[in-house]
Write a protein that holds these residues in place. Sequence first.
Motif: not given
Length: 122
Positions: A112-116, A1-5, A24-30, A101-107
């Motif tokens: 980002l995927i590693t942080a998630i 089951m994919p992670l939902t973000v 593309d990384a396999g996450f479900e996005v809302r 956590g905190w990530i600065v744009k542009p990402f």
Amino acid sequence: MPLTVLAVDDSRTMREMLTLALNDAGFEVRLAEDGRDGLEKLQAGAPDVVITDINMPKMDGFQFIEAVRGSGDWPGLPILVLTTESAATLKDRARRAGASGWIVKPFEETRLITAIRRVAMA
């Protein structure tokens, strides 16, 4: 089951970029357009991770994080901040509010995927 973000950002372009990268990384996005919309989406069903911008109309990212943490409904829900802001005082404020956590744009997609994945598994 994919992670939902749940991605909370007032920029349609940023929401589209996040959707492409995370799908593309396999996450479900809302998606949510601001903090108020984000809270409504959470009430409909909690994701595994939330990504939120800081500078948004109606309810900014700090208010959103504080509302999520203050509700008691999602105590362990990881919240990553994704923003153009980089000031240490803002990072500290977000951490005190309950950000994970905190990530600065542009990402960078891989960062980002590693942080998630890191906060989802914590």
